[in-house]
Design a protein around this motif. Structure first.
Motif, mmCIF file in Angstrom:
data_model
loop_
_atom_site.group_PDB
_atom_site.id
_atom_site.type_symbol
_atom_site.label_atom_id
_atom_site.label_comp_id
_atom_site.label_asym_id
_atom_site.label_seq_id
_atom_site.Cartn_x
_atom_site.Cartn_y
_atom_site.Cartn_z
ATOM 1 N N MET A 1 0.969 -1.206 -0.036
ATOM 2 C CA MET A 1 -0.085 0.048 0.078
ATOM 3 C C MET A 1 0.790 1.126 0.076
ATOM 4 S SD MET A 1 -2.817 1.171 2.889
ATOM 5 C CE MET A 1 -3.898 -0.272 2.655
ATOM 6 N N SER A 2 0.724 2.083 -0.816
ATOM 7 C CA SER A 2 1.388 3.160 -0.937
ATOM 8 C C SER A 2 1.155 4.295 0.336
ATOM 9 C CB SER A 2 0.982 4.119 -1.943
ATOM 10 O OG SER A 2 -0.069 4.876 -2.030
ATOM 11 N N GLY A 3 2.030 5.029 0.923
ATOM 12 C CA GLY A 3 1.966 5.501 2.084
ATOM 13 C C GLY A 3 0.867 6.678 1.871
ATOM 14 N N THR A 4 0.824 7.209 0.891
ATOM 15 C CA THR A 4 -0.107 8.412 0.662
ATOM 16 C C THR A 4 -1.539 7.680 0.722
ATOM 17 O OG1 THR A 4 1.250 9.553 -0.711
ATOM 18 C CG2 THR A 4 -1.111 9.932 -0.838
ATOM 19 N N GLU A 5 -1.951 6.650 0.292
ATOM 20 C CA GLU A 5 -3.254 6.084 0.217
ATOM 21 C C GLU A 5 -3.572 5.368 1.468
ATOM 22 O OE1 GLU A 5 -5.649 5.805 -2.193
ATOM 23 O OE2 GLU A 5 -4.338 7.317 -3.189
ATOM 24 N N LYS A 6 -2.638 4.807 2.122
ATOM 25 C CA LYS A 6 -2.793 4.608 3.572
ATOM 26 C C LYS A 6 -3.124 5.390 4.499
ATOM 27 C CE LYS A 6 -0.596 0.953 6.794
ATOM 28 N NZ LYS A 6 0.703 0.110 6.891
ATOM 29 N N SER A 7 -2.352 6.413 4.289
ATOM 30 C CA SER A 7 -2.750 7.640 5.307
ATOM 31 C C SER A 7 -4.258 8.053 5.015
ATOM 32 C CB SER A 7 -1.604 8.866 5.079
ATOM 33 O OG SER A 7 -0.462 8.597 5.178
ATOM 34 N N LYS A 8 -4.616 8.255 3.699
ATOM 35 C CA LYS A 8 -5.873 8.540 3.670
ATOM 36 C C LYS A 8 -6.942 7.944 4.073
ATOM 37 C CE LYS A 8 -4.904 10.900 -0.791
ATOM 38 N NZ LYS A 8 -5.249 10.868 -2.480
ATOM 39 N N ALA A 9 -6.646 6.412 3.964
ATOM 40 C CA ALA A 9 -7.781 5.545 4.653
ATOM 41 C C ALA A 9 -7.796 5.642 6.117
ATOM 42 C CB ALA A 9 -7.185 3.944 4.162
ATOM 43 N N HIS A 10 -6.506 5.712 6.580
ATOM 44 C CA HIS A 10 -6.558 6.002 8.071
ATOM 45 C C HIS A 10 -7.287 7.276 8.271
ATOM 46 C CE1 HIS A 10 -4.316 2.406 9.330
ATOM 47 N NE2 HIS A 10 -3.533 2.514 8.465
ATOM 48 N N ALA A 11 -7.137 8.133 7.739
ATOM 49 C CA ALA A 11 -7.546 9.414 8.164
ATOM 50 C C ALA A 11 -9.124 9.484 8.077
ATOM 51 C CB ALA A 11 -7.145 10.489 7.172
ATOM 52 N N GLU A 12 -9.493 8.644 6.966
ATOM 53 C CA GLU A 12 -11.075 8.802 6.887
ATOM 54 C C GLU A 12 -11.594 7.799 8.008
ATOM 55 O OE1 GLU A 12 -11.540 7.339 2.729
ATOM 56 O OE2 GLU A 12 -11.695 9.124 1.980
ATOM 57 N N GLN A 13 -10.999 6.755 8.488
ATOM 58 C CA GLN A 13 -11.503 5.833 9.331
ATOM 59 C C GLN A 13 -11.624 6.599 10.621
ATOM 60 O OE1 GLN A 13 -8.512 2.730 9.164
ATOM 61 N NE2 GLN A 13 -9.784 1.544 8.572
ATOM 62 N N ALA A 14 -10.533 7.452 11.017
ATOM 63 C CA ALA A 14 -10.394 8.240 12.305
ATOM 64 C C ALA A 14 -11.432 9.401 12.010
ATOM 65 C CB ALA A 14 -9.115 8.897 12.379
ATOM 66 N N LYS A 15 -11.789 10.049 11.013
ATOM 67 C CA LYS A 15 -12.725 11.124 10.809
ATOM 68 C C LYS A 15 -14.072 10.719 11.077
ATOM 69 C CE LYS A 15 -14.207 13.585 7.059
ATOM 70 N NZ LYS A 15 -13.985 14.012 5.354
ATOM 71 N N GLY A 16 -14.348 9.290 10.800
ATOM 72 C CA GLY A 16 -15.727 8.965 11.202
ATOM 73 C C GLY A 16 -15.788 8.440 12.612
ATOM 74 N N LYS A 17 -14.657 7.919 12.942
ATOM 75 C CA LYS A 17 -14.934 7.351 14.394
ATOM 76 C C LYS A 17 -14.590 8.273 15.773
ATOM 77 C CE LYS A 17 -13.007 3.209 16.746
ATOM 78 N NZ LYS A 17 -12.027 2.114 16.702
ATOM 79 N N VAL A 18 -13.644 9.092 15.585
ATOM 80 C CA VAL A 18 -13.329 9.988 16.438
ATOM 81 C C VAL A 18 -13.888 11.321 16.435
ATOM 82 C CG1 VAL A 18 -11.293 11.046 17.835
ATOM 83 C CG2 VAL A 18 -11.349 8.589 16.980
ATOM 84 N N LYS A 19 -13.914 11.953 15.345
ATOM 85 C CA LYS A 19 -14.137 13.219 15.046
ATOM 86 C C LYS A 19 -15.626 13.602 15.350
ATOM 87 C CE LYS A 19 -13.261 17.175 11.785
ATOM 88 N NZ LYS A 19 -12.863 17.267 10.408
ATOM 89 N N VAL A 20 -16.182 14.803 15.302
ATOM 90 C CA VAL A 20 -17.343 15.459 15.819
ATOM 91 C C VAL A 20 -18.478 14.495 15.362
ATOM 92 C CG1 VAL A 20 -18.604 17.326 15.840
ATOM 93 C CG2 VAL A 20 -16.198 17.688 15.617
ATOM 94 N N LYS A 21 -18.703 14.364 14.065
ATOM 95 C CA LYS A 21 -19.814 13.731 13.697
ATOM 96 C C LYS A 21 -20.232 12.403 14.419
ATOM 97 C CE LYS A 21 -19.833 15.208 9.062
ATOM 98 N NZ LYS A 21 -19.819 15.140 7.797
ATOM 99 N N GLY A 22 -19.462 11.443 14.699
ATOM 100 C CA GLY A 22 -19.760 10.094 15.336
ATOM 101 C C GLY A 22 -19.843 10.454 16.865
ATOM 102 N N THR A 23 -18.864 10.846 17.252
ATOM 103 C CA THR A 23 -18.959 11.309 18.686
ATOM 104 C C THR A 23 -20.211 12.038 19.319
ATOM 105 O OG1 THR A 23 -16.747 10.690 18.768
ATOM 106 C CG2 THR A 23 -17.623 11.700 20.932
#
Length: 59
Positions: A1-23
């Motif tokens: 997995m390219s580093g950029t794509e991996k970072s994007k995937a992790h960012a989207e997972q965190a955005k949905g899980k931790v960020k404002v919307k879900g919590t």
């Protein structure tokens, strides 16, 4: 997995899980916000799975 794509995937997972919307959505009982957070997390999970599959075929 390219580093950029991996970072994007992790960012989207965190955005949905931790960020404002879900919590906050769960905290205030807003089903729409909770659903949006879950959707963003699922999008990140999907992207991550796609990159894992690509990695499997590269090696």
């Amino acid at each position: 997995m390219s580093g950029t794509e991996k970072s994007k995937a992790h960012a989207e997972q965190a955005k949905g899980k931790v960020k404002v919307k879900g919590t906050v959505g769960r905290a205030v009982g807003n089903e729409r916000m909770t659903a949006e957070g879950a959707a963003e997390q699922a999008k990140g999970n999907t992207r991550h799975a796609k990159e894992d599959i690509k990695d499997a075929f590269r090696h």
